[in-house]
Design a protein around this motif. Structure first.
Motif: not given
Length: 468
Positions: A440-457
């Motif tokens: 999960i940490m190695a997954t690239v989350f697109p910016h800007p999206t609310m899904s980035e909060a999933m990565h940060e959590a």
């Protein structure tokens, strides 16, 4: 005796019609029996039309806060009849879509009420036809997909009358918008209707017998949801047991037992949302000797009952009572029958509640994980620190992740906020693939999206959060 079909599916909700389509794809001669409308409760009276109502309410609320976006919308209003009509048209469109799929896949649709009798190699299906007369059909396999209905408790008056006391079905097609509303039950159904009617200006009070709303959710999510809904003007009576619901001169009266004290609440209308009962009556289950437990059909991991040739999927087979669970079971069941399925996969099932803000979750809550004796790492990330959320003015809520400290496995994820029901599938995929924190940490989350909060959590659970 010649067989009429390879498979007969009783019930055409999301589980039933999906199972029928998969069976046809696999070369089975298939029929589906439906007593009312193709698509079942979900499509016609549940999941889909309620989301149409909620969307109207959401847009109306946004219109009333247009100034927050630098826009001007003076004295917005609505046409309640047209709001309801739009919801019904959405349901009708999708009902027609299911009919098209039945024709496309050469599935015979039999309109009528089914019951079963002893037969071989599977129970016989006797259909009292809507057009008159009956048909007796023999097949290799039967799938029971009869769903469920609103739970009612006649002893204390929790029975819909279509006028002042509503079930979910009545609440979708009222003749007029109520000025005040009591919602009995704070699960997903109750809170979604509370959210819709509050958006249009009703004075709404939700009554819950347990000590928190959304009791199946993580405790932090429940608390945040109550706080957010209270900000919107919804009132709550928690740990309050309804002892009587009755019609009054001008509406309804609810008698509560709260902390040993009796009190009375009044409103124009009440919605009964205290759960569901599986549709197991008048199907011949007693005659066949089908095992029933707490009102639901007992099945094995492949959805088979204890009766040869008979399977059961969806709400009739027990919780969670979710359309996507029923569809998943329908596909697996048919593929097992056809010899195409492997071992049953314990796929995690996400749950979604479409209030404002939305709630979505999957897997274990923090309390459940700890009760299982697991040591956990818990991460949280607030939407107020997410760029897309700030730009969209949707900063309320957060994402919470729960990892196994020893293995790094994602045990659960819980969200409250804007459009989180569209985001939870990312965690569902991760859990199905048995991802750990490393993937999960190695997954690239697109910016800007609310899904980035999933990565940060997820990062926060390991002390390396970046943006707070």
């Amino acid at each position: 005796m010649a067989l009429d079909f390879d498979l007969i599916v009783i019930g055409s909700g999301p589980g039933g019609y999906t199972a029928a389509i998969r069976a046809a794809q696999l070369g089975m001669k298939t029929a589906i029996v439906e007593r009312e409308l193709l698509g079942g409760i979900c499509l016609n009276w549940g999941c889909i039309p309620t989301k149409a109502l909620l969307k109207s309410g959401e847009i109306f609320e946004t219109m009333n806060h247009a100034a927050d976006y630098g826009l001007i919308a003076e004295k917005p209003t609505y046409d309640f009849a047209k709001v309801i009509d739009r919801s019904r048209k959405v349901a009708k469109q999708l009902n027609g879509g299911v009919g098209f799929l039945m024709k496309k896949n050469k599935i015979e649709v039999i309109e009528g009420v089914a019951r079963m009798e002893k037969g071989d190699p599977a129970p016989k299906v006797v259909v009292d036809l809507r057009a008159g007369g009956s048909r007796t059909l023999q097949c290799k396999y039967v799938i029971l997909a009869t769903g469920a209905r609103a739970k009612e408790i006649p002893a204390i008056g929790l029975v819909g009358d279509g006028d002042r006391i509503w079930t979910y079905r009545d609440a979708m097609t009222p003749k007029a918008h109520p000025a005040s509303l009591l919602v009995i039950g704070s699960g997903a159904i109750g809170l979604e209707f509370a959210s819709f009617y509050r958006a249009l200006g009703s004075n709404v009070t939700v009554i819950e017998a347990l000590d928190r709303i959304l009791p199946v959710e993580d405790e932090e999510i429940s608390a945040a949801a109550q706080k957010a809904l209270e900000k919107r003007g919804i009132k709550f009576r928690i740990s309050a047991k309804v002892t009587k619901l009755a019609k009054s001169k001008d509406g309804v009266t609810v008698t509560l037992d709260a902390s040993g004290k009796s009190e009375t609440l009044e409103a124009e209308r009440a919605i009964v949302a205290v759960g569901i009962d599986a549709n197991i009556e008048k199907l011949g289950l007693d005659t066949l000797g089908v095992k029933i437990d707490r009102g639901h059909v007992v099945t094995d991991p492949h959805c088979a009952t204890n009766v040869k040739g008979l399977y059961a999927i969806g709400d009739v087979a027990g919780p969670p009572w979710l359309a996507h669970k029923a569809s998943h079971e329908g596909v697996h069941c048919v593929e097992h029958i056809a010899g195409k399925a492997g071992p049953p996969i314990k796929a995690p099932i996400p749950g979604c509640t479409y209030t404002t803000p939305q709630v979505a979750s999957i897997g274990l809550t923090e309390t459940q994980a700890k009760k299982d004796g697991r040591k956990v790492k818990v991460g949280r990330f607030p939407f107020r620190a997410n760029g897309k959320a700030i730009a969209s003015n949707e900063t309320e809520g957060f994402v919470k992740t729960i990892f196994d400290e020893q293995t790094g496995a994602l045990l659960g994820a819980h969200m409250i906020g804007g459009e989180v029901t569209e985001m939870i599938q990312g965690f569902a995929l991760a859990m199905t693939l048995e991802a750990t924190e490393a993937e999960i940490m190695a997954t690239v989350f697109p910016h800007p999206t609310m899904s980035e909060a999933m990565h940060e959590a997820s990062l926060d659970a390991y002390g390396i959060v970046l943006n707070t």
